[in-house]
Design a protein around this motif. Structure first.
Motif, PDB file in Angstrom:
ATOM      1  N   ALA A 297     -29.452  30.333  47.401  1.00 13.97           N
ATOM      2  CA  ALA A 297     -30.904  30.456  47.172  1.00 13.97           C
ATOM      3  C   ALA A 297     -31.472  31.736  47.775  1.00 13.97           C
ATOM      4  N   HIS A 298     -30.616  32.609  48.314  1.00 20.08           N
ATOM      5  CA  HIS A 298     -31.068  33.856  48.937  1.00 20.08           C
ATOM      6  C   HIS A 298     -31.950  34.654  47.980  1.00 20.08           C
ATOM      7  N   ASN A 299     -33.094  35.101  48.485  1.00 21.05           N
ATOM      8  CA  ASN A 299     -34.104  35.842  47.705  1.00 21.05           C
ATOM      9  C   ASN A 299     -34.786  34.976  46.655  1.00 21.05           C
ATOM     10  N   GLY A 300     -34.625  33.656  46.754  1.00 17.65           N
ATOM     11  CA  GLY A 300     -35.245  32.753  45.790  1.00 17.65           C
ATOM     12  C   GLY A 300     -35.824  31.526  46.459  1.00 17.65           C
ATOM     13  N   VAL A 301     -35.676  30.386  45.785  1.00 19.69           N
ATOM     14  CA  VAL A 301     -36.305  29.139  46.225  1.00 19.69           C
ATOM     15  C   VAL A 301     -35.245  28.055  46.417  1.00 19.69           C
ATOM     16  N   LEU A 302     -35.321  27.355  47.536  1.00  9.59           N
ATOM     17  CA  LEU A 302     -34.508  26.165  47.771  1.00  9.59           C
ATOM     18  C   LEU A 302     -35.438  24.963  47.700  1.00  9.59           C
ATOM     19  N   PHE A 303     -35.195  24.076  46.742  1.00 13.23           N
ATOM     20  CA  PHE A 303     -36.059  22.910  46.528  1.00 13.23           C
ATOM     21  C   PHE A 303     -35.326  21.649  46.978  1.00 13.23           C
ATOM     22  N   LEU A 304     -35.890  20.965  47.965  1.00 15.99           N
ATOM     23  CA  LEU A 304     -35.327  19.710  48.460  1.00 15.99           C
ATOM     24  C   LEU A 304     -36.238  18.571  48.010  1.00 15.99           C
ATOM     25  N   ASP A 305     -35.832  17.894  46.945  1.00 19.85           N
ATOM     26  CA  ASP A 305     -36.624  16.798  46.387  1.00 19.85           C
ATOM     27  C   ASP A 305     -36.383  15.530  47.195  1.00 19.85           C
ATOM     28  N   GLU A 306     -37.460  14.784  47.481  1.00 18.44           N
ATOM     29  CA  GLU A 306     -37.384  13.570  48.305  1.00 18.44           C
ATOM     30  C   GLU A 306     -36.757  13.889  49.662  1.00 18.44           C
ATOM     31  N   LEU A 307     -37.435  14.718  50.434  1.00 20.71           N
ATOM     32  CA  LEU A 307     -36.923  15.225  51.705  1.00 20.71           C
ATOM     33  C   LEU A 307     -36.450  14.136  52.674  1.00 20.71           C
ATOM     34  N   PRO A 308     -37.197  13.018  52.850  1.00 19.39           N
ATOM     35  CA  PRO A 308     -36.734  12.004  53.813  1.00 19.39           C
ATOM     36  C   PRO A 308     -35.427  11.318  53.411  1.00 19.39           C
ATOM     37  N   GLU A 309     -35.004  11.465  52.151  1.00 18.43           N
ATOM     38  CA  GLU A 309     -33.759  10.828  51.711  1.00 18.43           C
ATOM     39  C   GLU A 309     -32.524  11.642  52.130  1.00 18.43           C
ATOM     40  N   PHE A 310     -32.717  12.900  52.522  1.00 13.42           N
ATOM     41  CA  PHE A 310     -31.591  13.697  53.010  1.00 13.42           C
ATOM     42  C   PHE A 310     -31.173  13.198  54.387  1.00 13.42           C
ATOM     43  N   LYS A 311     -29.885  13.273  54.684  1.00 10.82           N
ATOM     44  CA  LYS A 311     -29.415  12.885  56.009  1.00 10.82           C
ATOM     45  C   LYS A 311     -30.039  13.808  57.053  1.00 10.82           C
ATOM     46  N   ARG A 312     -30.414  13.223  58.177  1.00 10.00           N
ATOM     47  CA  ARG A 312     -31.091  14.012  59.202  1.00 10.00           C
ATOM     48  C   ARG A 312     -30.210  15.168  59.682  1.00 10.00           C
ATOM     49  N   SER A 313     -28.903  14.915  59.805  1.00  7.82           N
ATOM     50  CA  SER A 313     -27.996  15.965  60.273  1.00  7.82           C
ATOM     51  C   SER A 313     -27.978  17.150  59.306  1.00  7.82           C
ATOM     52  N   VAL A 314     -28.127  16.859  58.003  1.00  9.66           N
ATOM     53  CA  VAL A 314     -28.157  17.920  56.994  1.00  9.66           C
ATOM     54  C   VAL A 314     -29.404  18.784  57.159  1.00  9.66           C
ATOM     55  N   LEU A 315     -30.534  18.133  57.405  1.00  7.63           N
ATOM     56  CA  LEU A 315     -31.788  18.873  57.544  1.00  7.63           C
ATOM     57  C   LEU A 315     -31.807  19.703  58.828  1.00  7.63           C
ATOM     58  N   GLU A 316     -31.185  19.177  59.883  1.00  9.92           N
ATOM     59  CA  GLU A 316     -31.224  19.875  61.164  1.00  9.92           C
ATOM     60  C   GLU A 316     -30.448  21.186  61.124  1.00  9.92           C
ATOM     61  N   VAL A 317     -29.381  21.254  60.320  1.00 10.26           N
ATOM     62  CA  VAL A 317     -28.601  22.497  60.281  1.00 10.26           C
ATOM     63  C   VAL A 317     -29.367  23.630  59.609  1.00 10.26           C
TER      64      VAL A 317
END
Length: 511
Positions: A297-317
């Motif tokens: 997603a470098h120089n673009g957009v990273l879209f995380l749909d339904e953010l709370p459904e992602f594992k917390r460890s994934v979001l923390e990195v």
């Protein structure tokens, strides 16, 4: 007879030239040295079949192939063509006097046809730096490598074509006009904001986010239009520069994600990983580190749909890459750094049931359920998101009767004007290009408030119980709003609008 052929190894987003020494002498055996992985070792089977099926043969002598530097790990099947040409020349089956002037890469099929490789662009860049006359590779990768000016790139379909080339048969190098690609494709998008009916306040919010490079989170019930709005964000971002396009293309080339025959990625990427994504897939890694979604997603957009459904460890990195705009993958013997400067756009439902906590809501949740749901998103991650906006469903009247709204090109012109102001403002600061990147030094210098605006911000923080972390974010967003209106100073109206975009900081938002 000893022959030297040249290939390349990609490490991170940079390439290293590999000298392949092929020695054919009396004796029996096939010996491959120089720290190859299994895919490289298996090349002997592919080469043997490819030669036999094209009226050549693997000589029944002692073949020693050395890949230098010998202490650098080599991986992948892209050395097949390099080895095959070295063996044919060293055994006297063909004459190739100019072999050492070209860098040769390609995976062989058993019938001798060539399969695409990864990392063609960084390999071509390195080949030009080292003064090679040309680069011979599979036809599928030719446009990608031909982006590099000053290097003759020859796309070949099979082994026979490569042999004919060195025998003197004329072949024209591939030509790619990068400026023409930019002209044709930089303003053509699959999605346009004119297709969005209603949601004027949210479109305004997305315009602000694009103008200042702000990360944004959209909060609303299912069907309110969160994903639809996010997909259209790249259409209002400023066009990529040639340097940005090359950076982006290099990353996608290394990952083997380039499928377009044009070669150059001229539009800002939009990546939307599923919420089951692992932390390695998101930030990159593996035994042989590959770029993850945040680098793609470098120089673009990273879209995380339904953010709370992602594992917390994934979001923390993501916390460190969001701050540093690059990610470093560390292993025992080496480190690899990939760029990851992207805009984060996230979406979420306002409650576990999917709807706002208000009278008449279809589904309501208890305070404990709400706290547990929102607790999946850590404060430090939320701290890196400048804009929080509530997205409400569009009423039937607007869906059925509303005329088309502003097109993306009109909004994009305003965004580009605001970015131009920021470009000149931060010209003296290295690594700062737009308002979202401002630190405390820049905030103090460029976000001075008039007395009326300062009083309004003070009252808002006291009455709405806004957190301390919201203060800097409000200043950054209000600076962008002022830039969109071409105002030199931040006024109270700019502060008032910026305050609206901190929904999750308000005490009592849980209902």
């Amino acid at each position: 007879m000893l022959v030297k052929v040249y290939g390349s190894s990609v490490f991170g987003v940079e390439a290293t030239t590999i000298t392949v020494e092929v020695n054919v002498a009396s004796g029996i055996g096939y010996h491959l040295v120089g720290l190859p992985d299994n895919a490289v070792k298996e090349s002997s089977y592919r080469i043997t079949a490819a030669l036999q099926n094209n009226q050549y043969k693997l000589p029944g002598k002692k073949i020693i192939i050395n890949m230098a530097p010998a202490d650098l790990r080599k991986e992948g099947s892209a050395y097949d063509l390099t080895f095959a040409m070295g063996i044919l020349t060293a055994s006297g089956q063909i004459q190739a006097e100019q072999l050492s002037e070209y860098l040769i890469m390609g995976e062989l099929s058993l019938d001798g046809s060539l399969q695409p490789i990864k990392g063609a662009l960084p390999i071509a860049i390195q080949a030009k730096k080292e003064g090679f006359k040309g680069f011979i590779l599979p036809a599928q990768n030719a446009n990608e490598a031909a982006i590099v000016a000053g290097l003759d790139v020859y796309g070949m379909s099979n082994l026979t074509e490569v042999i004919s080339f060195f025998a003197g048969e004329k072949s024209d190098p591939v030509q790619v006009d990068t400026r023409e690609i930019f002209r044709e494709e930089s303003a053509v998008f699959e999605f346009d904001f004119s297709e969005v009916k209603g949601q004027e306040s949210i479109k305004r919010c997305m315009e602000i986010a694009a103008a200042g490079g702000h990360n944004v989170i959209l909060i609303g019930p299912p069907g309110a239009g969160k994903t639809m709005l996010a997909k259209r964000l790249p259409s209002i971002l400023p066009p990529m520069t040639l340097q940005e396009a090359l950076e982006t293309t290099k990353i996608h080339s290394v990952a083997g994600k380039i499928r377009d025959q044009r070669g150059l990625i001229s539009q800002r990427p939009f990546r939307s990983p599923h919420h089951t994504v692992s932390d390695v897939a998101l930030v990159g890694g593996g035994a042989y580190p590959q770029p993850g979604e945040i680098s793609l997603a470098h120089n673009g957009v990273l879209f995380l749909d339904e953010l709370p459904e992602f594992k917390r460890s994934v979001l923390e990195v993501m916390r460190q890459p969001l701050e540093d705009r690059e990610v470093t993958i560390s292993r025992a013997k080496f480190n690899v750094t990939y760029p990851s400067s992207f805009m984060l756009v996230a979406s979420m439902n306002p409650s576990p049931g999917g709807y706002f906590q208000e009278p008449g809501a279809m589904v309501t949740s208890t305070a404990a359920e709400m706290q547990r749901y929102l607790g999946k998103i850590s404060g430090p991650l939320l701290d890196r998101i400048d804009i929080h906006i509530e997205v409400t469903p569009v009423p039937f009247e607007k869906l059925s009767d509303a005329p088309k709204g502003e097109s993306s090109s009109v909004i994009r012109n305003r965004v580009m004007a605001a970015r131009d102001i920021q470009f000149h403002r931060f010209a003296e600061f290295s690594g700062i290009h737009y308002n979202a990147q401002m630190g405390s030094r820049q905030l103090e210098k460029y976000c001075k408030l008039e007395e009326q605006a300062k009083n309004l911000l003070k009252q808002a923080m006291e009455k709405l119980n806004l957190s301390a972390r919201a203060y800097d974010r409000i200043l950054k967003v209000s600076r962008t709003i002022a830039d969109l209106s071409a105002a030199e100073n931040i006024q109270s109206s700019h502060i008032a609008e910026a305050i609206q975009y901190r929904s999750l900081d308000r005490e009592g938002w849980l209902g």
